[in-house]
Each structure stands twice: as structure tokens, then as C-alpha cells.
Design a protein around this motif. Sequence first.
Motif, PDB file in Angstrom:
ATOM      1  N   MET A 197      59.748  -2.396  72.281  1.00 32.07           N
ATOM      2  CA  MET A 197      58.394  -2.789  71.886  1.00 32.07           C
ATOM      3  C   MET A 197      58.144  -4.264  72.180  1.00 32.07           C
ATOM      4  SD  MET A 197      58.039  -0.491  68.380  1.00 32.07           S
ATOM      5  CE  MET A 197      56.247  -0.561  68.202  1.00 32.07           C
ATOM      6  N   LEU A 198      59.181  -5.097  71.995  1.00 34.24           N
ATOM      7  CA  LEU A 198      59.074  -6.508  72.372  1.00 34.24           C
ATOM      8  C   LEU A 198      58.798  -6.638  73.863  1.00 34.24           C
ATOM      9  CD1 LEU A 198      62.069  -8.222  70.487  1.00 34.24           C
ATOM     10  CD2 LEU A 198      59.647  -8.344  69.888  1.00 34.24           C
ATOM     11  N   ALA A 199      59.577  -5.938  74.659  1.00 37.60           N
ATOM     12  CA  ALA A 199      59.442  -6.043  76.113  1.00 37.60           C
ATOM     13  C   ALA A 199      58.045  -5.624  76.557  1.00 37.60           C
ATOM     14  CB  ALA A 199      60.509  -5.188  76.801  1.00 37.60           C
ATOM     15  N   TYR A 200      57.522  -4.548  75.971  1.00 38.72           N
ATOM     16  CA  TYR A 200      56.183  -4.093  76.338  1.00 38.72           C
ATOM     17  C   TYR A 200      55.156  -5.193  76.042  1.00 38.72           C
ATOM     18  CZ  TYR A 200      51.856  -1.495  76.597  1.00 38.72           C
ATOM     19  OH  TYR A 200      50.586  -1.092  76.939  1.00 38.72           O
ATOM     20  N   ALA A 201      55.211  -5.756  74.830  1.00 43.75           N
ATOM     21  CA  ALA A 201      54.238  -6.776  74.448  1.00 43.75           C
ATOM     22  C   ALA A 201      54.352  -8.015  75.335  1.00 43.75           C
ATOM     23  CB  ALA A 201      54.417  -7.146  72.982  1.00 43.75           C
ATOM     24  N   GLU A 202      55.569  -8.423  75.607  1.00 42.73           N
ATOM     25  CA  GLU A 202      55.771  -9.633  76.402  1.00 42.73           C
ATOM     26  C   GLU A 202      55.348  -9.417  77.853  1.00 42.73           C
ATOM     27  OE1 GLU A 202      59.826 -10.504  75.471  1.00 42.73           O
ATOM     28  OE2 GLU A 202      59.313 -11.322  73.486  1.00 42.73           O
ATOM     29  N   GLN A 203      55.536  -8.209  78.369  1.00 37.40           N
ATOM     30  CA  GLN A 203      55.088  -7.904  79.726  1.00 37.40           C
ATOM     31  C   GLN A 203      53.573  -7.981  79.850  1.00 37.40           C
ATOM     32  OE1 GLN A 203      56.749  -4.011  80.385  1.00 37.40           O
ATOM     33  NE2 GLN A 203      58.852  -4.795  80.601  1.00 37.40           N
ATOM     34  N   ARG A 204      52.875  -7.803  78.746  1.00 37.71           N
ATOM     35  CA  ARG A 204      51.421  -7.863  78.763  1.00 37.71           C
ATOM     36  C   ARG A 204      50.881  -9.194  78.297  1.00 37.71           C
ATOM     37  NH1 ARG A 204      53.438  -3.549  79.542  1.00 37.71           N
ATOM     38  NH2 ARG A 204      52.390  -1.768  80.527  1.00 37.71           N
ATOM     39  N   GLY A 205      51.730 -10.178  78.285  1.00 37.23           N
ATOM     40  CA  GLY A 205      51.277 -11.545  78.074  1.00 37.23           C
ATOM     41  C   GLY A 205      51.445 -12.121  76.696  1.00 37.23           C
ATOM     42  N   VAL A 206      52.015 -11.356  75.755  1.00 32.66           N
ATOM     43  CA  VAL A 206      52.254 -11.905  74.418  1.00 32.66           C
ATOM     44  C   VAL A 206      53.432 -12.879  74.478  1.00 32.66           C
ATOM     45  CG1 VAL A 206      52.865 -11.377  72.027  1.00 32.66           C
ATOM     46  CG2 VAL A 206      51.338  -9.842  73.292  1.00 32.66           C
ATOM     47  N   ARG A 207      53.244 -14.052  73.957  1.00 31.80           N
ATOM     48  CA  ARG A 207      54.295 -15.073  73.925  1.00 31.80           C
ATOM     49  C   ARG A 207      54.518 -15.506  72.474  1.00 31.80           C
ATOM     50  NH1 ARG A 207      54.813 -12.971  77.915  1.00 31.80           N
ATOM     51  NH2 ARG A 207      54.702 -13.772  80.055  1.00 31.80           N
ATOM     52  N   PRO A 208      55.240 -14.726  71.707  1.00 31.14           N
ATOM     53  CA  PRO A 208      55.391 -15.015  70.273  1.00 31.14           C
ATOM     54  C   PRO A 208      56.267 -16.236  70.022  1.00 31.14           C
ATOM     55  CG  PRO A 208      56.857 -13.244  70.903  1.00 31.14           C
ATOM     56  CD  PRO A 208      56.017 -13.545  72.123  1.00 31.14           C
ATOM     57  N   GLU A 209      55.974 -16.929  68.959  1.00 25.25           N
ATOM     58  CA  GLU A 209      56.847 -18.015  68.506  1.00 25.25           C
ATOM     59  C   GLU A 209      58.134 -17.448  67.912  1.00 25.25           C
ATOM     60  OE1 GLU A 209      54.834 -20.673  65.832  1.00 25.25           O
ATOM     61  OE2 GLU A 209      52.930 -20.368  66.881  1.00 25.25           O
ATOM     62  N   VAL A 210      57.992 -16.338  67.192  1.00 23.36           N
ATOM     63  CA  VAL A 210      59.157 -15.750  66.525  1.00 23.36           C
ATOM     64  C   VAL A 210      59.147 -14.238  66.694  1.00 23.36           C
ATOM     65  CG1 VAL A 210      59.568 -17.572  64.819  1.00 23.36           C
ATOM     66  CG2 VAL A 210      57.905 -15.776  64.312  1.00 23.36           C
ATOM     67  N   ARG A 211      60.343 -13.690  66.892  1.00 24.70           N
ATOM     68  CA  ARG A 211      60.581 -12.251  66.888  1.00 24.70           C
ATOM     69  C   ARG A 211      61.587 -12.005  65.769  1.00 24.70           C
ATOM     70  NH1 ARG A 211      63.435 -12.164  72.307  1.00 24.70           N
ATOM     71  NH2 ARG A 211      64.187 -14.037  71.248  1.00 24.70           N
ATOM     72  N   HIS A 212      61.306 -11.040  64.898  1.00 28.16           N
ATOM     73  CA  HIS A 212      62.204 -10.882  63.745  1.00 28.16           C
ATOM     74  C   HIS A 212      62.224  -9.453  63.229  1.00 28.16           C
ATOM     75  CE1 HIS A 212      58.668 -11.657  60.880  1.00 28.16           C
ATOM     76  NE2 HIS A 212      58.249 -12.232  61.989  1.00 28.16           N
ATOM     77  N   ILE A 213      63.424  -9.042  62.851  1.00 28.01           N
ATOM     78  CA  ILE A 213      63.648  -7.715  62.271  1.00 28.01           C
ATOM     79  C   ILE A 213      64.701  -7.765  61.168  1.00 28.01           C
ATOM     80  CG2 ILE A 213      65.405  -7.061  63.987  1.00 28.01           C
ATOM     81  CD1 ILE A 213      64.256  -4.190  63.878  1.00 28.01           C
ATOM     82  N   ALA A 214      65.497  -8.820  61.102  1.00 30.72           N
ATOM     83  CA  ALA A 214      66.631  -8.881  60.173  1.00 30.72           C
ATOM     84  C   ALA A 214      66.177  -9.207  58.757  1.00 30.72           C
ATOM     85  CB  ALA A 214      67.649  -9.915  60.641  1.00 30.72           C
ATOM     86  N   ASN A 215      66.486  -8.295  57.826  1.00 34.58           N
ATOM     87  CA  ASN A 215      66.316  -8.551  56.401  1.00 34.58           C
ATOM     88  C   ASN A 215      67.630  -9.111  55.851  1.00 34.58           C
ATOM     89  OD1 ASN A 215      67.814  -6.225  56.707  1.00 34.58           O
ATOM     90  ND2 ASN A 215      66.455  -4.911  55.512  1.00 34.58           N
ATOM     91  N   SER A 216      67.779  -9.143  54.536  1.00 31.92           N
ATOM     92  CA  SER A 216      69.014  -9.727  53.969  1.00 31.92           C
ATOM     93  C   SER A 216      70.280  -9.045  54.474  1.00 31.92           C
ATOM     94  CB  SER A 216      68.969  -9.698  52.439  1.00 31.92           C
ATOM     95  OG  SER A 216      68.160 -10.728  51.939  1.00 31.92           O
ATOM     96  N   PRO A 217      70.404  -7.700  54.384  1.00 31.51           N
ATOM     97  CA  PRO A 217      71.669  -7.102  54.820  1.00 31.51           C
ATOM     98  C   PRO A 217      71.957  -7.307  56.297  1.00 31.51           C
ATOM     99  CG  PRO A 217      70.050  -5.406  54.282  1.00 31.51           C
ATOM    100  CD  PRO A 217      69.512  -6.702  53.774  1.00 31.51           C
ATOM    101  N   ALA A 218      70.925  -7.258  57.143  1.00 31.83           N
ATOM    102  CA  ALA A 218      71.147  -7.497  58.567  1.00 31.83           C
ATOM    103  C   ALA A 218      71.519  -8.955  58.826  1.00 31.83           C
ATOM    104  CB  ALA A 218      69.912  -7.112  59.372  1.00 31.83           C
TER     105      ALA A 218
END
Length: 389
Positions: A197-218
Amino acid sequence: MSETAAAPAASLRARAEIDLVALRANVRALRALAPGAQLMAVVKSEAYGHGAVACARAAVEAGAGWLGTATPEEALALRAAGLRGRLMCWLWTPGGPWREAVEADIDVSVSDMWALEEVTAAARAAGLVARVQLKGDTGLGRNGCQPGADWAELVGAAVEAERAGLVRVTGLWSHFACADEPGHPSVDAQLALFREMLAYAEQRGVRPEVRHIANSPATLTRPDTHFDLVRTGIALYGISPSPEVGTPADFGLRPVMTLAANIALVKHVPGGHGVSYGHKYVTPGETTLGLVPVGYADGIPRHASGTGPVLVGGKWRTVAGRVAMDQFVVDLGGDEPEAGAEAILFGPGDRGEPTAEDWAQAAGTIAYEIVTRIGTRVPRVYVNEEQSG
């Protein structure tokens, strides 16, 4: 939330002592576990019952680059209290305070087209650029945009809104379902889908400052999930996400909250004496009973009736009979502490007292719930508020 900074413990019926030195140390320990990522201190639900404003300030002092809340009202309250810097909230419903959030410079999460439409309208009305983070559902099944056509539509609309100068897509994110179960196959599956999903968004021009999925256990156990930002909630307060992940000490963390009350009454009773509603406990012989003046109205779980542990006079006692709304009883076995003696329900365990995890086991729940449910009748007493060094 009731807050008390200086009242002597002896004058309080009960208190939740919040050790801000421990919280700062936990922030530093968590940052060391994710050295390549920024750290978000999640202070939703009054910082898991610890007090949002005081804990947010301490976390920022210790190096948290972001604050996170669930609701926009929680985020706006932090701004009203003078908290600046990066702040994100993610639980929105239609008609929410989008404009207020945009004007307060809060990053808002968007999971569906209705939300993007409302935030762009708010940005247009305010004459400002909204900071938006797009959330993908990678398998948790709660909030978040479904992959495939829904994600394509949302990403495309967000890119158009960005080109129109209405939003800035600052983040792409998701949330794990089973990171607190080491080795659960869903973790790798979600991570793989998140990367797609990151790759799809970035291929269409999204340039996020942060990408995140890790909660406390991760954050604690999966360095490959850290990306640009980790969101630490329960670990920030020195509580393990689950016994399977490890103890707080395993990760250099220390519990922040100590919950204590002052014994209201000690009395002698004969054997065969019923205790509390329903007489689910009957004294096996002549003994002494101690009355602890907190109950389920204060957040003490009724499910811990007959099982909840309490430290009184250096010894573990157990809730005798049912937890009532405002009080419960412990069998002191003939010991005679004075009225006003301290009963420690849970804390770090340094003095042999139970921990929040012990109460979770006794009530058949998780430690998150134990600390978060402590109610507003219990003052939060902040210790070590001044940062040293």
C-alpha cells in the motif's frame, strides 16, 4: 481528571501516584529500541489513566517527537493546555471538529472518502492547508481504508487535494492486530500488505513525512516494522503489552502508576462471618477485616472479587468477597494495622506489592484496562515533576 501535586498521602482516601521520572526513562528506553525512528507518545484516554497533560509534557521533555490521541477532543485539549509540536489524532466521526483541528495544526487521520471531503472543506473554510495521514486497513479490520480499489480512490483524491493546496499528506499508516503474540502469522502478512500500500501511494506521488505501523509490542520485538515512526502506548507507562512479549524489566521499562488507599477500618470478627454482598466470602475462623475505601466506581474491577491482590503491612492479602461500588474488604488474618495504614493495590513491585499485570490476571483482563479504568474520584499525585539534568 482529578489532579493533586502536593497533598500528603495520609490526607487522601486513595491516590494514583504517577512517577514522571519513570515515564521519562521509559521514553528514553523506547527510543533506544527504535533508534532509526521518531517516537510518538500515545496519550489517549488520559494517558491510559495516568493524566494526559502531565504525561505528554514529560514525554516531550524526554524526546518524544510526536504525541498521539484517539479523539480530536483529546488533541484539542492538549493544544489548549499549551502542548505544541507534532500531534496526531485518528478516531473521527462525521461532523467532527475538523476546522478546529486544522487551525490547531493537528495531523488528522483519514480512512474513507467522507473524511477526506470533510477535512478538505474545513481547510478551504479556514484558508489553511490540512495535515492529513492516510490509514490503510492491512488486516485489523477496524478503522482504515481497504486495499485495492478503495485505497486507489482515496490516494487519488488525496493527491488531487494536495495539488489543489488544500491538504498535505504527511503520513501513511496502519495498525497491527496480533503483534502482542510473537510469531503470529498475521504480523508478517500485514507488514507485506502495508509495504504494497505504501508503494502504491508513493508511485502516485505521495511523499509522506512518516510511515508507521509499529505499536508498543512491535516496537519492542519487531525492528523491521519501525519505519519512520513508532507509536508507543502502554509501554510508555512501563507495562508490557502481554506476558508473551516479556516483562517490563526485560525491555528496561518501569511501571509509572502506583495505586494505593488508606485503610478506613480494622475490626475483629468471629468465624462464620459473612463479608460483603452475597456473602461469597465467609471467615473461616476468628480474624480481623480491613476496609479498603475504593470500589468499582473508582475503577477496581468487580471481576477481581475474591482474587484481587493487595499489599497491607508488608503482606499480600486478597479481596474478601465482592468488590462493592466504593469499597472492598481484605481478611487480615488477625493482624491489626491502624486505620489509615496504606493498602497498595499495584505498583512497580519494588516493595513486594502486586503489579497491574497481577490485577489483570486476577480479573481475567489485560493490564491496559486495569490502569485506564481508574476513575476520576482517584486523584493523580505527580511525583518527580521537575526534570533533572
